[in-house]
Design a protein around this motif. Sequence first.
Motif, PDB file in Angstrom:
ATOM      1  N   TRP A  60       0.696  -1.105   0.025  1.00 25.74           N
ATOM      2  CA  TRP A  60      -0.109   0.034  -0.050  1.00 25.74           C
ATOM      3  C   TRP A  60       0.810   1.358  -0.043  1.00 25.74           C
ATOM      4  CZ3 TRP A  60      -0.182   3.331   4.189  1.00 25.74           C
ATOM      5  CH2 TRP A  60       0.460   2.774   5.425  1.00 25.74           C
ATOM      6  N   THR A  61       2.103   1.160   0.216  1.00 27.57           N
ATOM      7  CA  THR A  61       3.127   2.459  -0.039  1.00 27.57           C
ATOM      8  C   THR A  61       4.394   1.671  -0.319  1.00 27.57           C
ATOM      9  OG1 THR A  61       3.984   2.424   2.302  1.00 27.57           O
ATOM     10  CG2 THR A  61       2.102   3.462   1.909  1.00 27.57           C
ATOM     11  N   ARG A  68       8.532   0.015   3.563  1.00 26.25           N
ATOM     12  CA  ARG A  68       7.274  -0.283   2.638  1.00 26.25           C
ATOM     13  C   ARG A  68       6.174  -0.552   3.492  1.00 26.25           C
ATOM     14  NH1 ARG A  68      11.078  -3.577  -0.710  1.00 26.25           N
ATOM     15  NH2 ARG A  68      11.692  -2.163  -2.176  1.00 26.25           N
ATOM     16  N   ARG A 149       4.826  -2.693   8.303  1.00 22.99           N
ATOM     17  CA  ARG A 149       5.941  -2.070   7.659  1.00 22.99           C
ATOM     18  C   ARG A 149       7.141  -2.866   7.798  1.00 22.99           C
ATOM     19  NH1 ARG A 149       7.469   4.180   9.589  1.00 22.99           N
ATOM     20  NH2 ARG A 149       8.942   4.567   8.257  1.00 22.99           N
TER      21      ARG A 149
END
Length: 150
Positions: A60-61, A68, A149
């Motif tokens: 998602w990022t 990430r 993350r």
Amino acid sequence: MADYAGAKAAIKARLEAGWTTTRKTYQNEQPAEPWPPVDANKVLLPWVNLEIHSTGSQIWTFGTEGNRGWRYDGTIMVHVFAPVGSGDALADQYALAIGELFRAAKFYDDGLGSYIRTLAPGIDDGGTGDDDGTTFRVTMTVDFTYWHRG
């Protein structure tokens, strides 16, 4: 370091800590004896079973390695089994109470961007609990996202 396996373990730990009313069983684990659970008069007792189902994962990022954002979506299902003939009120009551353990919760938070978020629990109308016809089942479900993350 937080990971999806740890997130599943945290879901199990939350049920373990929050639900002491009945025996609990888990996917791919042999339940303790006596099984099925019975009282001193050999009358079948209610029990619950936890299932965790992944419905997928995605990034998602984007960013550098280790920074990430990933999301893992899934559903927590806790099946409440009660003896046939005992009615559905107790099974409904247990399923609702277990749902409250997971309602709109945030846990398994490492403080670095990895954590579990749950939504609103629901319960079904129940049905046959086993192949031999001795139990009635009501299932509590709640969707979750494990944000990672890494």
